[in-house]
Design an enzyme around this catalytic site. Structure first.
Site, short mmCIF file in Angstrom:
data_model
loop_
_atom_site.label_atom_id
_atom_site.label_comp_id
_atom_site.label_asym_id
_atom_site.label_seq_id
_atom_site.Cartn_x
_atom_site.Cartn_y
_atom_site.Cartn_z
N SER A 136 0.80 -1.27 0.06
CA SER A 136 -0.10 0.13 0.14
C SER A 136 1.00 1.26 -0.03
O SER A 136 0.55 2.35 -0.65
CB SER A 136 -0.79 0.00 1.49
OG SER A 136 -0.15 -0.02 2.41
N ASP A 177 7.00 2.58 5.89
CA ASP A 177 6.79 1.91 4.74
C ASP A 177 6.94 2.73 3.70
O ASP A 177 7.71 2.55 2.64
CB ASP A 177 5.30 1.40 4.77
CG ASP A 177 5.19 -0.25 5.44
OD1 ASP A 177 6.08 -0.22 6.62
OD2 ASP A 177 4.17 -0.79 5.17
#
Length: 405
Positions: free
Chosen positions: A174, A227
């Site tokens: 994502s 991330d």
């Protein structure tokens, strides 16, 4: 005078990541170690010579879901004029809209919206919702309110997104998706303004990092930022929530791992909430667990940067991986499929742990130098395959961040 040029195509890609240490504890201010891997997410832009309708179109294709959505260029311009995702509608408020029952928030701008967009937890709703939000946020931030038809194809353009990673597997798919959206939207603004992108400029990369973090808020409510840091800049780093990267780790030797996909999708937000609930219920127990995870990060970095004997370093890193995996188990983040992977790895003499939120997703096995020559490695991969798990070898922390070509 400089005249606009129609750009026929471009591609943005961004890497996935593996968290070596620091899952969950990073949410509470402890450090984490994360690095890029060899799997990437891609956004492909292509100008359309002809439109499937009488009007120029913007076609958004999610190949990994799959889903295709269409907007006329005219409706997209109306979307830019009427909805302000830059100043008025912030990510957390938009997330509340997305997760509230009812119509898809931007349904009136989409041609023939798919019925699955009304499902508040569907991947289709979240993916399209995030894409439209980030494109609006970036374009408005860069002063774009309309589409110069001379800069796009006569039929409009197509955006196609796909990932080499399983969605919801803990490999940062994502975030790499969010970075692709942010970088792709930013490059589109440069095309529409007939200006160079300057993607290597640190100020531009910082913008893309922040926009991708906004995307992660929509996807995960309370992201750590690790991330999208890796998806933006690559490498192997120590990271802290709120302050970002505070150390780029200088590896003395490659870190080889076997990533194993359980095939079990899970919700990062739900697992973060589960860990938070345990901390709330048992602060004197779970608090020290989270602090131990932070201490373990510094122990691991010292080994990764050490010039000591490689076999000794590998054995100690293996011990830390086993310790951290047991700490993560205490937060309620394991899963029967992960436990099966851990048991197979242990059977053949390898240390393993989950990576990411847990609850399914992926685990990884730490591999020594020359692992391909070991009978135990062949037995490991054979046993994992026989158990129905898909796995791949990669080296952590040597891949680039997002790229434009």
């Amino acid at each position: 005078m400089t005249y606009p040029t129609t750009i026929q195509r471009f591609e943005v890609s961004a890497p996935g990541k593996v968290i070596l240490h620091g899952e969950h504890s990073v949410v509470y201010g402890q450090p984490a170690i994360a690095g890029s891997i060899g799997l990437r997410t891609y956004l492909n832009y292509s100008a359309l010579d002809h439109s499937p309708t009488s009007s120029p179109m913007i076609i958004i294709e999610f190949r990994s879901i799959p889903l295709t959505a269409s907007l006329t260029v005219e409706m997209f311009e109306e979307f830019l004029r009427e909805i302000d995702c830059n100043e008025a509608l912030q990510p957390d408020a938009y997330l509340e809209q997305l997760r509230s029952p009812g119509d898809f928030p931007f349904a009136r701008f989409v041609q023939d919206p798919n019925p699955c967009l009304t499902e508040t937890t569907s991947k289709e709703r979240m993916s399209l919702g995030c894409t439209l939000y980030i494109f609006n946020r970036v374009l408005r931030s860069e002063g774009v309110r309309s589409i110069d038809r001379s800069c796009i194809g006569a039929g409009g353009f197509r955006l196609s997104l796909h990932s080499e990673m399983s969605i919801g597997a803990g490999l940062g798919s994502s975030a790499s998706y969010g970075v692709c959206l942010a970088a792709g939207a930013y490059h589109l603004t440069r095309i529409l303004k007939n200006e160079p992108s300057m993607m290597s400029d640190p100020a531009v990369r910082k913008k893309i990092y922040q926009w991708s973090f906004d995307s992660e808020i929509i996807m995960h409510v309370k992201p750590s930022g690790i991330d999208n840091e890796i998806a933006t800049n690559g490498g192997l780093v120590r990271f802290r929530r709120g302050t970002g990267v505070d150390k780029v780790i200088t590896l003395r030797r490659p870190v080889h791992v076997l990533i194993v996909d359980t095939g079990v999708s899970r919700s990062t937000a739900m697992l973060v909430a589960r860990a938070a609930q345990r901390l709330e219920l048992f602060p004197r127990t779970i608090g020290p667990v989270l602090e131990a995870m932070g201490g373990l990060v510094d122990e691991a970095i010292a080994l990764l940067e050490s010039d000591d004997d490689p076999d000794t370093v590998y054995d100690r890193l293996s011990s830390l991986i086993s310790i951290n995996n047991n700490l993560l188990r205490s937060l309620g983040t394991s899963h029967p499929a992960l436990e099966k992977i851990f048991a197979i790895a242990e059977r053949y003499g390898f240390a393993s742990k989950l990576t990411g939120a847990g609850g399914g997703g992926c685990g990884f096995v730490l591999l020594p130098a020359g692992y391909r020559e070991l009978d135990s490695f062949q037995q490991l991969t054979g046993a994992l395959s026989e158990a129905g798990f898909r796995s791949f070898e990669t080296t952590i922390g040597i891949g680039a961040g997002f790229t434009l070509c």
